[in-house]
Design a protein around this motif. Structure first.
Motif: not given
Length: 189
Positions: A69-90
């Motif tokens: 996920r670090v080697l391909f940040p453009a692919c996985y950075f959006c996923s990190l944002i959405l995981r933070v969003m899910q945690e915040l919603e809880q």
């Protein structure tokens, strides 16, 4: 007179402490994040992404490959944002931000340098790439502020100081900055 007879009596139940919530993401003070990214020539950003994914892996129990996920940040950075969003919603407290817009902007900024190289002269491409890098750091800072809110440390005071490893990273980054300046002077002369 029992509790059932006295509605104003203090409850006699046994209170127990709730378990301490394990951190899901890395807390970093915004000023430390900015200074470390700039002074380490972006190296701290790589470390920061790795730590975010490893902490999330530990907290969620999901099997991830943080280094991929670090080697391909453009692919996985959006996923990190959405995981933070899910945690915040809880969570209990609301945090107002635009995670989907942030994810789109990060993805576009991740893809732009590849197209800019083909369309512009080398000097103009370097200038545009520098502007895109500044924008990416500003967007990552927005994500870090959301993470700090999620981890109940809005100012990031739990990770505001510089460690020995941070100072080593800064020394390596300053060496890199020096080499870039020397290469720029050498190439111009």
């Amino acid at each position: 007179m029992s509790i059932a007879e006295n509605p104003y009596a203090t409850p006699q139940s046994r209170l127990s402490w709730m378990p301490v919530r394990q951190p899901v993401f890395l807390v970093v003070a915004p000023r430390k994040f900015l200074s470390m990214v700039l002074l380490t020539l972006g190296g701290y950003f790589v470390y920061w992404l790795y730590r975010q994914w490893t902490l999330y892996q530990q907290a969620s129990g999901k099997r991830l490959w943080p280094w991929v996920r670090v080697l391909f940040p453009a692919c996985y950075f959006c996923s990190l944002i959405l995981r933070v969003m899910q945690e915040l919603e809880q969570g209990e407290s609301a945090y107002y931000w635009w995670p989907r817009c942030l994810a789109v902007m990060i993805f576009v900024c991740g893809c732009l340098p590849l197209t800019v190289l083909w369309l512009l002269s080398p000097f103009a491409a370097l200038a545009v790439a520098a502007c895109i890098a500044v924008l990416q750091v500003a967007l990552a800072l927005q994500l870090q502020c959301a993470i700090n809110h999620l981890e109940r440390d809005p100012e990031g005071e739990g990770n505001a100081g510089l460690t020995r490893a941070n100072w080593l990273g800064i020394a390596a980054g300053l060496l890199g900055w020096g080499l870039l300046v020397i290469a720029g002077v050498w190439g111009a002369g």
